[in-house]
Enzyme design. Structure first.
Site, PDB file in Angstrom:
ATOM      1  N   MET A  26      -7.178   5.629 -13.032  1.00  0.00           N
ATOM      2  CA  MET A  26      -8.036   4.796 -13.875  1.00  0.00           C
ATOM      3  C   MET A  26      -9.337   4.486 -13.144  1.00  0.00           C
ATOM      4  SD  MET A  26      -5.557   2.444 -16.197  1.00  0.00           S
ATOM      5  CE  MET A  26      -5.283   1.142 -15.023  1.00  0.00           C
ATOM      6  N   ASN A  28     -12.001   3.496  -9.921  1.00  0.00           N
ATOM      7  CA  ASN A  28     -12.104   2.526  -8.826  1.00  0.00           C
ATOM      8  C   ASN A  28     -11.272   3.042  -7.639  1.00  0.00           C
ATOM      9  OD1 ASN A  28     -11.234  -0.733  -7.810  1.00  0.00           O
ATOM     10  ND2 ASN A  28     -13.278   0.103  -7.801  1.00  0.00           N
ATOM     11  N   HIS A  30      -9.622   4.434  -4.272  1.00  0.00           N
ATOM     12  CA  HIS A  30      -9.490   4.008  -2.868  1.00  0.00           C
ATOM     13  C   HIS A  30      -8.755   5.111  -2.107  1.00  0.00           C
ATOM     14  CE1 HIS A  30      -5.410   3.092  -4.053  1.00  0.00           C
ATOM     15  NE2 HIS A  30      -5.841   2.241  -4.977  1.00  0.00           N
ATOM     16  N   GLY A  32      -5.806   5.456  -1.237  1.00  0.00           N
ATOM     17  CA  GLY A  32      -4.518   5.857  -1.811  1.00  0.00           C
ATOM     18  C   GLY A  32      -4.716   6.985  -2.818  1.00  0.00           C
ATOM     19  N   HIS A  33      -5.683   6.820  -3.721  1.00  0.00           N
ATOM     20  CA  HIS A  33      -5.959   7.893  -4.685  1.00  0.00           C
ATOM     21  C   HIS A  33      -6.372   9.173  -3.954  1.00  0.00           C
ATOM     22  CE1 HIS A  33      -7.074   4.284  -7.291  1.00  0.00           C
ATOM     23  NE2 HIS A  33      -6.192   4.895  -8.036  1.00  0.00           N
ATOM     24  N   LYS A 150       3.322   3.604  -4.958  1.00  0.00           N
ATOM     25  CA  LYS A 150       3.134   2.154  -5.138  1.00  0.00           C
ATOM     26  C   LYS A 150       3.581   1.739  -6.537  1.00  0.00           C
ATOM     27  CE  LYS A 150      -0.744  -0.002  -5.942  1.00  0.00           C
ATOM     28  NZ  LYS A 150      -0.420  -0.872  -7.110  1.00  0.00           N
ATOM     29  N   ALA A 177      -0.533   4.135   0.336  1.00  0.00           N
ATOM     30  CA  ALA A 177      -1.490   3.927   1.436  1.00  0.00           C
ATOM     31  C   ALA A 177      -1.616   2.421   1.664  1.00  0.00           C
ATOM     32  CB  ALA A 177      -2.843   4.524   1.063  1.00  0.00           C
ATOM     33  N   SER A 186      -4.776  -1.008  -3.584  1.00  0.00           N
ATOM     34  CA  SER A 186      -4.735  -1.100  -5.043  1.00  0.00           C
ATOM     35  C   SER A 186      -6.149  -1.382  -5.533  1.00  0.00           C
ATOM     36  CB  SER A 186      -3.826  -2.271  -5.448  1.00  0.00           C
ATOM     37  OG  SER A 186      -4.100  -2.674  -6.777  1.00  0.00           O
ATOM     38  N   ARG A 188      -6.857  -3.340  -7.727  1.00  0.00           N
ATOM     39  CA  ARG A 188      -6.953  -4.779  -8.004  1.00  0.00           C
ATOM     40  C   ARG A 188      -7.134  -5.615  -6.739  1.00  0.00           C
ATOM     41  NH1 ARG A 188      -3.265  -3.273 -12.555  1.00  0.00           N
ATOM     42  NH2 ARG A 188      -4.407  -3.776 -14.460  1.00  0.00           N
TER      43      ARG A 188
HETATM   44  O1  PAF Z   1      -1.382   4.563 -12.337  1.00  0.00           O
HETATM   45  C1  PAF Z   1      -2.409   4.578 -13.057  1.00  0.00           C
HETATM   46  O2  PAF Z   1      -3.540   4.517 -12.573  1.00  0.00           O
HETATM   47  C2  PAF Z   1      -2.249   4.672 -14.569  1.00  0.00           C
HETATM   48  O3  PAF Z   1      -1.122   3.990 -14.999  1.00  0.00           O
HETATM   49  C3  PAF Z   1      -2.246   6.120 -15.087  1.00  0.00           C
HETATM   50  C4  PAF Z   1      -1.057   6.907 -14.568  1.00  0.00           C
HETATM   51  C5  PAF Z   1      -3.537   6.822 -14.675  1.00  0.00           C
HETATM   52  C6  PAF Z   1      -2.172   6.113 -16.615  1.00  0.00           C
HETATM   53  O4  PAF Z   1      -3.243   5.429 -17.185  1.00  0.00           O
END
Ligand code: PAF
Length: 283
Positions: A26, A28, A30, A32-33, A150, A177, A186, A188
């Site tokens: 979604m 933003n 970091h 971890g992504h 997570k 992470a 996160s 958030r």
């Molecule tokens: O984990 C997330 O960021 C969301 O739940 C996802 C998997 C991208 C679905 O909107």
């Protein structure tokens, strides 16, 4: 990195590129992504990330409108990791009309824990993930999707959805992470003020203490969970749950599992100030 917005654009970009490895997000972004993107790069011919803040998985009082949107920084970060294609659908691309068909996940898995505190959350997640999967994989004969641990329950729900619908997708999990003090990364975390950030490591610490005490069998599990919630409350948090579950089905373990080395997971969700964070620890 090629940026695509519509499903036809994405499919055209994927033509003749082999099997995709896909990281849905979604935004933003970091570390971890980005670690998930690095995993994806090892598992496909072409690496695809998506950014889409999915209205369907937010309750009316939640932070859909204020969810941080950091487009330029996200693009730079994905580019730096060698992501090949970014799919960033606009709302009208993914939901051109009201989404009346939805994926209803197994309530035994989806109506507990996060699902109990965020009713409909996993229906929203499964519905968008199914649409993202169809966007990315329908013309490629499947591929790989990478999700972070997570969101432990989310990962399990997605795995079950993939299995039940026989989707030709391998789901791979990436480790959580963490910051140096143990706080799970996160999007958030950015909502925390300085004081909250200093106290935020208490959630991962509480899960560790709970896991250790549960394995030792210090007291009945319900008492240990209540103690863990009290300890977190004493540090200014408002916990929704801190609990020990089987890794296999997220149900409460039998007493015997606690004594043996059965695969368990401690999961927690709690609010500090106005920020709700989740974390988990396998043990
Ligand atoms: O984990 C997330 O960021 C969301 O739940 C996802 C998997 C991208 C679905 O909107």
């Amino acid at each position: 990195m090629q940026i695509t917005h519509s499903i036809p654009e994405l499919r055209a970009a994927l033509a003749q590129r082999g099997k995709p490895a896909f990281v849905p997000t979604m935004g933003n972004l970091h570390d971890g992504h980005l670690s998930l993107v690095r995993i994806a790069k090892q598992h496909g011919d072409v690496t695809v990330a998506s950014i889409f803040v999915n209205r369907l998985q937010f309750l009316p009082h939640e932070d859909f409108d204020s969810y941080p949107r950091t487009w330029d920084a996200d693009c730079e970060k994905l580019q730096s990791q060698g992501c090949d294609i970014l799919f960033a659908p606009r709302e009208k691309d993914l939901y051109p009309e009201p989404q009346l068909f939805k994926i209803q996940p197994d309530p035994a898995l989806a109506d507990i824990l996060e699902g109990a505190f965020r009713p409909g959350f996993f229906t929203g997640v499964c519905t968008v993930v199914m649409k993202l999967f169809s966007s990315v994989f329908a013309t490629t004969g499947g591929g790989t999707a990478v999700f972070g641990m997570k969101d432990y329950q989310q990962l399990m729900v997605i795995r079950r959805m993939v299995q039940q619908f026989a989707l030709p997708i391998d789901v791979i999990a990436g480790n959580t992470a963490r910051a140096d003090d143990g706080l799970a990364l996160s999007s958030r975390n950015g909502y925390l003020n300085t004081d909250e950030r200093h106290r935020a490591m208490a959630l991962s610490q509480a899960l560790k203490t709970l896991a250790d005490a549960a394995r030792k069998g210090d007291a009945p599990l319900a008492a240990l969970e209540a103690q863990a919630m009290d300890a977190l409350r004493a540090q200014g948090w408002q916990p929704d749950y801190l609990t020990v579950r089987n890794r296999s089905d997220l149900l409460a373990p039998a007493d015997a599992s606690l004594q043996a080395s059965a695969p368990l997971v401690a999961l927690g969700a709690a609010r500090i100030g106005n920020t709700r964070l989740i974390d988990n620890l396998e043990f």
